[in-house]
Design a protein around this motif. Structure first.
Motif: not given
Length: 203
Positions: A18-41
């Motif tokens: 769903l979102v680009v993998d940022v290993p062990y991400n604890g920062d909401p500002q680093l959340v980026r959707p994967m291509d096509g995620a919005r449209a698929a959902l």
């Protein structure tokens, strides 16, 4: 609900699906959707199906994350991708022997219980073999959407392989599970084999 096998929910892995993998991400500002995620959902929700997220977060067990950080990131995922009907998070590490950490089926079974459906009425979309194995163990359908960290042997072992999230949704909503064709297409996509050294692919 009865065990008809009719698709009633689509569950997703979070990182790398769903979102680009940022290993062990604890920062909401680093959340980026994967291509096509919005449209698929949007397509899945528009079809009246429930949606959910099932995610290993071993950074909690490793002391790299807190559950508050995980939940903060999850809230941001919903901000960018819309609300999900159920969330299941495993905070354990590989050595903990829990029943929830993928490839164990615990989180998928729990999500289905929360939704009031049978496991064979759910499908799970993920990017690595542990996702497929968890779905199989739970008795749910699975679709593998490979990324550059997906191993070739995981692609070969998956029954259904999609080129991207949009293709995965087409396969699920169309009821078409033609693994040979979709796996062949996946082979031709730009998909370097192997994982970065030291990365925990199933988090």
């Amino acid at each position: 609900m009865g065990g008809t096998g009719t698709l009633k929910a689509v569950l997703f892995d979070r990182d790398g699906t769903l979102v680009v993998d940022v290993p062990y991400n604890g920062d909401p500002q680093l959340v980026r959707p994967m291509d096509g995620a919005r449209a698929a959902l949007l397509k899945i929700r528009g079809s009246g199906l429930a949606t959910g997220v099932v995610s290993n977060q071993s950074g909690v067990a490793r002391g790299l994350l807190t559950m508050d950080q995980v939940e903060s990131v999850n809230r941001q995922v919903e901000t960018v991708l819309g609300p999900f009907d159920v969330w299941e998070i495993c905070p354990h590490g590989p050595e903990d022997g829990c029943e929830c950490r993928k490839p164990a089926p615990g989180m998928i079974l729990a999500a289905c219980q929360t939704l009031g459906i049978m496991p064979n009425e759910a499908a799970f979309i993920g990017d690595i073999g542990a996702d497929v194995q968890a779905a199989t163990a739970a008795g749910s359908r699975s679709v593998l959407v490979p990324t550059p960290v997906t191993r070739q042997e995981e692609i070969d072992a998956a029954e259904v392989v999609a080129l991207d999230l949009g293709h995965a949704v087409e396969l699920l909503l169309g009821g078409r599970f033609a693994p040979a064709e979709s796996a062949e297409s996946a082979e031709s996509a730009k998909r370097p084999a192997g994982r970065a050294a030291g990365q925990d692919p199933s988090a």
